[in-house]
Write a protein that holds these residues in place. Structure first.
Motif, PDB file in Angstrom:
ATOM      1  N   GLU A  56     -42.749 -11.588  -8.112  1.00 50.36           N
ATOM      2  CA  GLU A  56     -43.790 -10.555  -8.083  1.00 50.36           C
ATOM      3  C   GLU A  56     -43.334  -9.325  -8.855  1.00 50.36           C
ATOM      4  N   ALA A  57     -42.093  -8.897  -8.622  1.00 50.62           N
ATOM      5  CA  ALA A  57     -41.551  -7.726  -9.315  1.00 50.62           C
ATOM      6  C   ALA A  57     -41.456  -7.981 -10.816  1.00 50.62           C
ATOM      7  N   LEU A  58     -41.107  -9.202 -11.195  1.00 47.32           N
ATOM      8  CA  LEU A  58     -41.010  -9.527 -12.617  1.00 47.32           C
ATOM      9  C   LEU A  58     -42.375  -9.447 -13.293  1.00 47.32           C
ATOM     10  N   VAL A  59     -43.403  -9.992 -12.650  1.00 47.66           N
ATOM     11  CA  VAL A  59     -44.748  -9.918 -13.232  1.00 47.66           C
ATOM     12  C   VAL A  59     -45.178  -8.466 -13.408  1.00 47.66           C
ATOM     13  N   ARG A  60     -44.955  -7.650 -12.414  1.00 42.96           N
ATOM     14  CA  ARG A  60     -45.373  -6.252 -12.497  1.00 42.96           C
ATOM     15  C   ARG A  60     -44.597  -5.500 -13.579  1.00 42.96           C
ATOM     16  N   GLU A  61     -43.339  -5.843 -13.764  1.00 42.78           N
ATOM     17  CA  GLU A  61     -42.549  -5.210 -14.817  1.00 42.78           C
ATOM     18  C   GLU A  61     -43.055  -5.639 -16.196  1.00 42.78           C
ATOM     19  N   VAL A  62     -43.426  -6.899 -16.338  1.00 38.39           N
ATOM     20  CA  VAL A  62     -43.995  -7.368 -17.602  1.00 38.39           C
ATOM     21  C   VAL A  62     -45.336  -6.688 -17.880  1.00 38.39           C
ATOM     22  N   LEU A  63     -46.157  -6.529 -16.859  1.00 40.52           N
ATOM     23  CA  LEU A  63     -47.415  -5.811 -17.042  1.00 40.52           C
ATOM     24  C   LEU A  63     -47.167  -4.373 -17.498  1.00 40.52           C
ATOM     25  N   ARG A  64     -46.106  -3.778 -16.996  1.00 36.71           N
ATOM     26  CA  ARG A  64     -45.810  -2.387 -17.360  1.00 36.71           C
ATOM     27  C   ARG A  64     -45.577  -2.219 -18.856  1.00 36.71           C
ATOM     28  N   VAL A  65     -44.869  -3.172 -19.480  1.00 36.16           N
ATOM     29  CA  VAL A  65     -44.481  -2.995 -20.880  1.00 36.16           C
ATOM     30  C   VAL A  65     -45.470  -3.612 -21.860  1.00 36.16           C
ATOM     31  N   THR A  66     -46.583  -4.152 -21.354  1.00 32.49           N
ATOM     32  CA  THR A  66     -47.511  -4.899 -22.196  1.00 32.49           C
ATOM     33  C   THR A  66     -48.869  -4.217 -22.255  1.00 32.49           C
ATOM     34  N   ARG A  67     -49.478  -4.205 -23.466  1.00 32.46           N
ATOM     35  CA  ARG A  67     -50.767  -3.542 -23.662  1.00 32.46           C
ATOM     36  C   ARG A  67     -51.960  -4.463 -23.490  1.00 32.46           C
ATOM     37  N   SER A  68     -51.841  -5.716 -23.902  1.00 35.37           N
ATOM     38  CA  SER A  68     -53.038  -6.537 -24.055  1.00 35.37           C
ATOM     39  C   SER A  68     -53.028  -7.835 -23.260  1.00 35.37           C
ATOM     40  N   THR A  69     -52.029  -8.685 -23.493  1.00 35.58           N
ATOM     41  CA  THR A  69     -52.085 -10.059 -22.992  1.00 35.58           C
ATOM     42  C   THR A  69     -50.732 -10.512 -22.472  1.00 35.58           C
ATOM     43  N   VAL A  70     -50.745 -11.217 -21.350  1.00 34.55           N
ATOM     44  CA  VAL A  70     -49.560 -11.917 -20.854  1.00 34.55           C
ATOM     45  C   VAL A  70     -49.901 -13.407 -20.792  1.00 34.55           C
ATOM     46  N   VAL A  71     -49.054 -14.226 -21.386  1.00 36.43           N
ATOM     47  CA  VAL A  71     -49.247 -15.675 -21.321  1.00 36.43           C
ATOM     48  C   VAL A  71     -48.167 -16.264 -20.420  1.00 36.43           C
ATOM     49  N   VAL A  72     -48.610 -16.852 -19.321  1.00 38.73           N
ATOM     50  CA  VAL A  72     -47.707 -17.512 -18.382  1.00 38.73           C
ATOM     51  C   VAL A  72     -47.849 -19.019 -18.568  1.00 38.73           C
ATOM     52  N   ILE A  73     -46.735 -19.696 -18.727  1.00 41.14           N
ATOM     53  CA  ILE A  73     -46.725 -21.166 -18.684  1.00 41.14           C
ATOM     54  C   ILE A  73     -45.754 -21.564 -17.590  1.00 41.14           C
ATOM     55  N   GLU A  74     -46.222 -22.423 -16.693  1.00 39.89           N
ATOM     56  CA  GLU A  74     -45.391 -22.781 -15.546  1.00 39.89           C
ATOM     57  C   GLU A  74     -45.491 -24.271 -15.219  1.00 39.89           C
ATOM     58  N   ASP A  75     -44.441 -24.755 -14.569  1.00 33.19           N
ATOM     59  CA  ASP A  75     -44.497 -26.073 -13.940  1.00 33.19           C
ATOM     60  C   ASP A  75     -45.456 -25.996 -12.761  1.00 33.19           C
ATOM     61  N   ALA A  76     -46.216 -27.072 -12.563  1.00 31.80           N
ATOM     62  CA  ALA A  76     -47.215 -27.050 -11.486  1.00 31.80           C
ATOM     63  C   ALA A  76     -47.298 -28.400 -10.789  1.00 31.80           C
TER      64      ALA A  76
END
Length: 202
Positions: free
Chosen positions: A103-123
């Protein structure tokens, strides 16, 4: 390092997985934009994305397993060493399931990003798929590099969507796929693009 470690190292030297992953990532990125690849690993995705000059890619990770000529910056795993909104887009490719505090990692990535975050994960969905997921993750990561921890978080597609929503990063879509290499289609993955404009306005 045992036999499994050598198997993992052998897979890590071949671009079987990265090229199709980059094909899935590119459509979600602003052409000409700056991209931060968080948890870049061997930096092969960063290398492929930056090869034609359409993207400027910065690679960061908490350990150095770079096998390319792409510069890679180490960070402490808590705060990315960049000001707010430094990058047009960010990548989290097979990273969140290893993070102790995703959760903290996602929020930190949102902090430094202006437009788009692309997550690819095992599911993985079923018990058998989760077993395959843990086995492959061990071979490809922990057995090959003892400074990469074992996977922490197994989530299926729906659970990843709910998780990202809880972090303020609701994905605009969730597209499942199965990779032939290196996991022999034994469990599914998911691409989850997040529009920060939509997230912040919603």
């Amino acid at each position: 390092m045992g036999v499994l470690g050598w198997v993992g190292r052998a897979f890590s030297r071949v671009y079987w997985r990265e090229e199709p992953l980059v094909d899935r990532i590119r459509p979600h990125l602003p052409v000409g934009g700056s991209v931060i690849d968080v948890g870049a690993g061997g930096c092969r995705i960063a290398e492929l994305l930056g090869a034609d000059g359409r993207f400027s890619v910065t690679a960061v990770d908490v350990v150095d397993h770079n096998v390319t000529e792409v510069p890679m910056q180490l960070y402490d795993g808590e705060r990315l060493p960049f000001p707010d909104k430094s990058f047009d887009a960010a990548l989290l490719v097979f990273v969140l399931h290893h993070a102790e505090h995703p959760e903290a990692l996602v929020r930190e990535v949102l902090r430094v990003t202006r437009s788009t975050v692309v997550v690819i994960e095992d599911a993985p969905e079923t018990r058998a798929e989760r077993w395959c997921w843990r086995a492959w993750d061990y071979v490809l990561n922990h057995a090959a590099h003892d400074d990469i921890g074992v996977a922490h978080h197994a989530r299926n597609v729906g659970q990843w969507v709910v998780f990202l929503q809880s972090c303020g990063a609701a994905p605009s879509s969730a597209r499942r796929f199965r990779a032939l290499y290196p996991v022999l289609r034994s469990y599914p993955h998911v691409v989850l693009p997040v529009s920060i404009d939509a997230t912040t306005s919603g």
